[in-house]
Scaffold this motif. Structure first.
Motif, PDB file in Angstrom:
ATOM      1  N   TYR A   1     -19.004   2.113   3.317  1.00 25.60           N
ATOM      2  CA  TYR A   1     -18.022   1.806   4.355  1.00 25.60           C
ATOM      3  C   TYR A   1     -18.561   2.043   5.764  1.00 25.60           C
ATOM      4  CZ  TYR A   1     -14.653   1.776   0.492  1.00 25.60           C
ATOM      5  OH  TYR A   1     -13.983   1.490  -0.676  1.00 25.60           O
ATOM      6  N   GLN A   2     -19.890   2.102   5.881  1.00 25.45           N
ATOM      7  CA  GLN A   2     -20.472   2.383   7.191  1.00 25.45           C
ATOM      8  C   GLN A   2     -20.171   1.301   8.220  1.00 25.45           C
ATOM      9  OE1 GLN A   2     -22.014   5.334   7.926  1.00 25.45           O
ATOM     10  NE2 GLN A   2     -21.283   5.855   5.866  1.00 25.45           N
ATOM     11  N   HIS A   3     -19.859   0.098   7.761  1.00 23.10           N
ATOM     12  CA  HIS A   3     -19.592  -1.016   8.670  1.00 23.10           C
ATOM     13  C   HIS A   3     -18.152  -1.044   9.166  1.00 23.10           C
ATOM     14  CE1 HIS A   3     -18.524  -2.113   4.582  1.00 23.10           C
ATOM     15  NE2 HIS A   3     -17.759  -3.097   5.033  1.00 23.10           N
ATOM     16  N   ILE A   4     -17.313  -0.177   8.627  1.00 28.03           N
ATOM     17  CA  ILE A   4     -15.890  -0.185   8.984  1.00 28.03           C
ATOM     18  C   ILE A   4     -15.670   0.412  10.385  1.00 28.03           C
ATOM     19  CG2 ILE A   4     -13.614   0.728   8.412  1.00 28.03           C
ATOM     20  CD1 ILE A   4     -14.611  -1.502   6.565  1.00 28.03           C
ATOM     21  N   LYS A   5     -14.912  -0.322  11.198  1.00 32.52           N
ATOM     22  CA  LYS A   5     -14.572   0.136  12.541  1.00 32.52           C
ATOM     23  C   LYS A   5     -13.068   0.372  12.725  1.00 32.52           C
ATOM     24  CE  LYS A   5     -18.476  -2.203  14.778  1.00 32.52           C
ATOM     25  NZ  LYS A   5     -18.886  -3.195  15.809  1.00 32.52           N
ATOM     26  N   VAL A   6     -12.267  -0.367  11.953  1.00 35.31           N
ATOM     27  CA  VAL A   6     -10.812  -0.279  12.082  1.00 35.31           C
ATOM     28  C   VAL A   6     -10.202  -0.050  10.695  1.00 35.31           C
ATOM     29  CG1 VAL A   6      -8.710  -1.407  12.899  1.00 35.31           C
ATOM     30  CG2 VAL A   6     -10.915  -1.926  13.996  1.00 35.31           C
ATOM     31  N   ILE A   7      -9.262   0.877  10.621  1.00 38.69           N
ATOM     32  CA  ILE A   7      -8.576   1.151   9.359  1.00 38.69           C
ATOM     33  C   ILE A   7      -7.084   0.870   9.532  1.00 38.69           C
ATOM     34  CG2 ILE A   7      -8.055   2.839   7.556  1.00 38.69           C
ATOM     35  CD1 ILE A   7     -10.506   4.403   8.415  1.00 38.69           C
ATOM     36  N   GLY A   8      -6.542   0.054   8.643  1.00 38.71           N
ATOM     37  CA  GLY A   8      -5.125  -0.242   8.652  1.00 38.71           C
ATOM     38  C   GLY A   8      -4.414   0.554   7.567  1.00 38.71           C
ATOM     39  N   PHE A   9      -3.234   1.035   7.877  1.00 39.45           N
ATOM     40  CA  PHE A   9      -2.435   1.780   6.904  1.00 39.45           C
ATOM     41  C   PHE A   9      -1.091   1.096   6.692  1.00 39.45           C
ATOM     42  CE2 PHE A   9      -5.396   4.993   8.268  1.00 39.45           C
ATOM     43  CZ  PHE A   9      -5.610   5.775   7.138  1.00 39.45           C
ATOM     44  N   ASP A  10      -0.719   0.961   5.439  1.00 38.29           N
ATOM     45  CA  ASP A  10       0.652   0.591   5.105  1.00 38.29           C
ATOM     46  C   ASP A  10       1.521   1.809   5.415  1.00 38.29           C
ATOM     47  OD1 ASP A  10       2.893  -0.699   3.730  1.00 38.29           O
ATOM     48  OD2 ASP A  10       2.486   0.746   2.131  1.00 38.29           O
ATOM     49  N   ALA A  11       2.826   1.613   5.510  1.00 39.74           N
ATOM     50  CA  ALA A  11       3.724   2.731   5.826  1.00 39.74           C
ATOM     51  C   ALA A  11       4.501   3.219   4.609  1.00 39.74           C
ATOM     52  CB  ALA A  11       4.684   2.334   6.946  1.00 39.74           C
ATOM     53  N   ASP A  12       5.436   2.391   4.117  1.00 41.59           N
ATOM     54  CA  ASP A  12       6.304   2.798   3.016  1.00 41.59           C
ATOM     55  C   ASP A  12       5.521   3.094   1.747  1.00 41.59           C
ATOM     56  OD1 ASP A  12       8.530   2.468   4.635  1.00 41.59           O
ATOM     57  OD2 ASP A  12       8.894   0.413   3.973  1.00 41.59           O
ATOM     58  N   ASP A  13       5.687   4.302   1.227  1.00 41.49           N
ATOM     59  CA  ASP A  13       5.062   4.769  -0.012  1.00 41.49           C
ATOM     60  C   ASP A  13       3.551   4.933   0.092  1.00 41.49           C
ATOM     61  OD1 ASP A  13       7.561   4.860  -1.330  1.00 41.49           O
ATOM     62  OD2 ASP A  13       7.453   2.703  -1.689  1.00 41.49           O
ATOM     63  N   THR A  14       3.039   4.806   1.327  1.00 42.71           N
ATOM     64  CA  THR A  14       1.653   5.158   1.600  1.00 42.71           C
ATOM     65  C   THR A  14       1.622   6.360   2.530  1.00 42.71           C
ATOM     66  OG1 THR A  14       0.869   2.875   1.336  1.00 42.71           O
ATOM     67  CG2 THR A  14      -0.541   4.379   2.573  1.00 42.71           C
ATOM     68  N   LEU A  15       2.444   6.307   3.580  1.00 43.62           N
ATOM     69  CA  LEU A  15       2.553   7.433   4.507  1.00 43.62           C
ATOM     70  C   LEU A  15       3.786   8.287   4.210  1.00 43.62           C
ATOM     71  CD1 LEU A  15       1.645   5.716   7.907  1.00 43.62           C
ATOM     72  CD2 LEU A  15       0.126   6.789   6.232  1.00 43.62           C
ATOM     73  N   TRP A  16       4.873   7.632   3.801  1.00 38.45           N
ATOM     74  CA  TRP A  16       6.111   8.362   3.529  1.00 38.45           C
ATOM     75  C   TRP A  16       6.863   7.751   2.344  1.00 38.45           C
ATOM     76  CZ3 TRP A  16       5.912   6.467   8.873  1.00 38.45           C
ATOM     77  CH2 TRP A  16       6.395   5.159   9.011  1.00 38.45           C
ATOM     78  N   VAL A  17       7.789   8.521   1.794  1.00 35.02           N
ATOM     79  CA  VAL A  17       8.574   8.109   0.626  1.00 35.02           C
ATOM     80  C   VAL A  17       9.534   6.981   1.011  1.00 35.02           C
ATOM     81  CG1 VAL A  17      10.295   8.845  -1.068  1.00 35.02           C
ATOM     82  CG2 VAL A  17       8.433  10.397  -0.414  1.00 35.02           C
ATOM     83  N   ASN A  18       9.616   5.964   0.159  1.00 33.16           N
ATOM     84  CA  ASN A  18      10.535   4.861   0.400  1.00 33.16           C
ATOM     85  C   ASN A  18      11.151   4.319  -0.883  1.00 33.16           C
ATOM     86  OD1 ASN A  18      11.656   2.615   2.159  1.00 33.16           O
ATOM     87  ND2 ASN A  18      10.403   1.414   0.745  1.00 33.16           N
ATOM     88  N   GLU A  19      10.320   3.886  -1.808  1.00 35.53           N
ATOM     89  CA  GLU A  19      10.830   3.187  -2.993  1.00 35.53           C
ATOM     90  C   GLU A  19      11.742   4.062  -3.841  1.00 35.53           C
ATOM     91  OE1 GLU A  19      11.488  -0.207  -5.081  1.00 35.53           O
ATOM     92  OE2 GLU A  19      10.425   0.053  -3.188  1.00 35.53           O
ATOM     93  N   THR A  20      11.508   5.355  -3.827  1.00 31.92           N
ATOM     94  CA  THR A  20      12.359   6.282  -4.584  1.00 31.92           C
ATOM     95  C   THR A  20      13.827   6.133  -4.190  1.00 31.92           C
ATOM     96  OG1 THR A  20      10.534   7.876  -4.713  1.00 31.92           O
ATOM     97  CG2 THR A  20      12.756   8.700  -5.158  1.00 31.92           C
ATOM     98  N   TYR A  21      14.075   5.912  -2.895  1.00 32.27           N
ATOM     99  CA  TYR A  21      15.451   5.778  -2.416  1.00 32.27           C
ATOM    100  C   TYR A  21      16.095   4.492  -2.927  1.00 32.27           C
ATOM    101  CZ  TYR A  21      13.759   9.380   0.793  1.00 32.27           C
ATOM    102  OH  TYR A  21      13.220  10.521   1.322  1.00 32.27           O
ATOM    103  N   PHE A  22      15.303   3.451  -3.111  1.00 39.98           N
ATOM    104  CA  PHE A  22      15.828   2.201  -3.667  1.00 39.98           C
ATOM    105  C   PHE A  22      16.201   2.388  -5.140  1.00 39.98           C
ATOM    106  CE2 PHE A  22      13.907   0.507   0.124  1.00 39.98           C
ATOM    107  CZ  PHE A  22      14.648  -0.622   0.420  1.00 39.98           C
ATOM    108  N   ARG A  23      15.361   3.113  -5.875  1.00 41.58           N
ATOM    109  CA  ARG A  23      15.678   3.347  -7.285  1.00 41.58           C
ATOM    110  C   ARG A  23      16.973   4.152  -7.408  1.00 41.58           C
ATOM    111  NH1 ARG A  23      11.930   0.574  -7.005  1.00 41.58           N
ATOM    112  NH2 ARG A  23      13.743  -0.774  -6.921  1.00 41.58           N
ATOM    113  N   ASP A  24      17.127   5.167  -6.560  1.00 43.84           N
ATOM    114  CA  ASP A  24      18.348   5.967  -6.588  1.00 43.84           C
ATOM    115  C   ASP A  24      19.570   5.102  -6.244  1.00 43.84           C
ATOM    116  OD1 ASP A  24      16.836   8.182  -7.197  1.00 43.84           O
ATOM    117  OD2 ASP A  24      16.812   8.968  -5.142  1.00 43.84           O
ATOM    118  N   ALA A  25      19.407   4.213  -5.269  1.00 43.74           N
ATOM    119  CA  ALA A  25      20.506   3.335  -4.851  1.00 43.74           C
ATOM    120  C   ALA A  25      20.896   2.379  -5.974  1.00 43.74           C
ATOM    121  CB  ALA A  25      20.101   2.548  -3.609  1.00 43.74           C
TER     122      ALA A  25
END
Length: 234
Positions: free
Chosen positions: A5-29
């Protein structure tokens, strides 16, 4: 798979269920929704029909809690043949409001990982869903300062990523995407010549699942926690 990964300059991050909990709330709903409509159908049938309705409505409502709630209301009317009570509709709306008011629960090692990587890489957040809700969650997460750019997309397909990278003047070969969804965060990036690292979450919406043939012979790495990123990238 050993990837350099030495050529990598920019890193993108998803948010829901990558940084914080999300899908669990849908299952509960969904469980709450099935209980409300128990007089009309079995829980399994309600779950199946709700998923069909959500998928049908995606081109109209897009992703996120608000579209989910509208689909639940439609399903309640249809499955009850129009006899569902105003009280039940109110309870369905309250399910959605409760979801929108959930506190942001960061996953393990998220802030430490972003803090460390932001010293070396340009970080961007690439998510999809309802703009207002995603802005709320990001603000409450206290992670905003780690990102050079934040983008809420209507969808996360190859064309969406290509347009975003072109707009930000990022060469796909120098971009790494990190996320929990093979369908939305990994395969589209691999297909446009970027790198991708999969961080699975313990539950995945059926719409985001892919079969083995779709991911077969695609080059990406899978890790169990964001905390593993630093060692991989160094």
């Amino acid at each position: 798979m050993n990837t350099d990964y030495q050529h990598i300059k920019v890193i993108g991050f998803d948010a829901d269920d990558t940084l914080w909990v999300n899908e669990t709330y849908f299952r509960d709903a969904e469980l709450e929704f099935a209980k409300l409509l128990a007089p009309y159908e079995t829980a399994n049938k309600i779950d199946q029909e709700l998923f069909k309705k959500e998928t049908e409505n995606l081109p109209l409502y897009g992703y996120g809690i608000k579209g989910f709630v509208l689909s639940m209301v439609e399903m309640a009317i249809e499955i009850s043949n129009g006899s569902v009570s105003n009280e039940t509709i109110t309870k369905i709306l309250n399910i959605g409001k409760d979801m929108l008011n959930k506190p942001v629960e960061l996953l393990d090692s998220v802030e430490d990982t972003l803090k460390g990587l932001s010293k070396t890489y340009r970080l961007i957040l690439v998510t999809k869903g309802d703009l207002l809700d995603q802005e709320r969650k990001l603000e409450n997460s206290n992670l905003t300062s780690y990102f050079h750019h934040i983008e809420v997309l209507s969808d996360k397909k190859e064309v969406n990523y290509s347009r975003l990278l072109d707009h930000l003047d990022i060469n796909p070969s120098e971009f790494l995407m990190v996320g929990n969804s093979l369908k939305s965060d990994i395969l589209p990036l691999v297909n446009i010549g970027a790198e991708a690292i999969h961080v699975p979450f313990h539950t995945t919406w059926l719409h985001e699942q892919v079969n083995e043939n779709e991911s077969k012979q695609k080059e990406y790495k899978t890790i169990t926690s964001l905390s593993d990123l630093k060692a991989i990238l160094n």
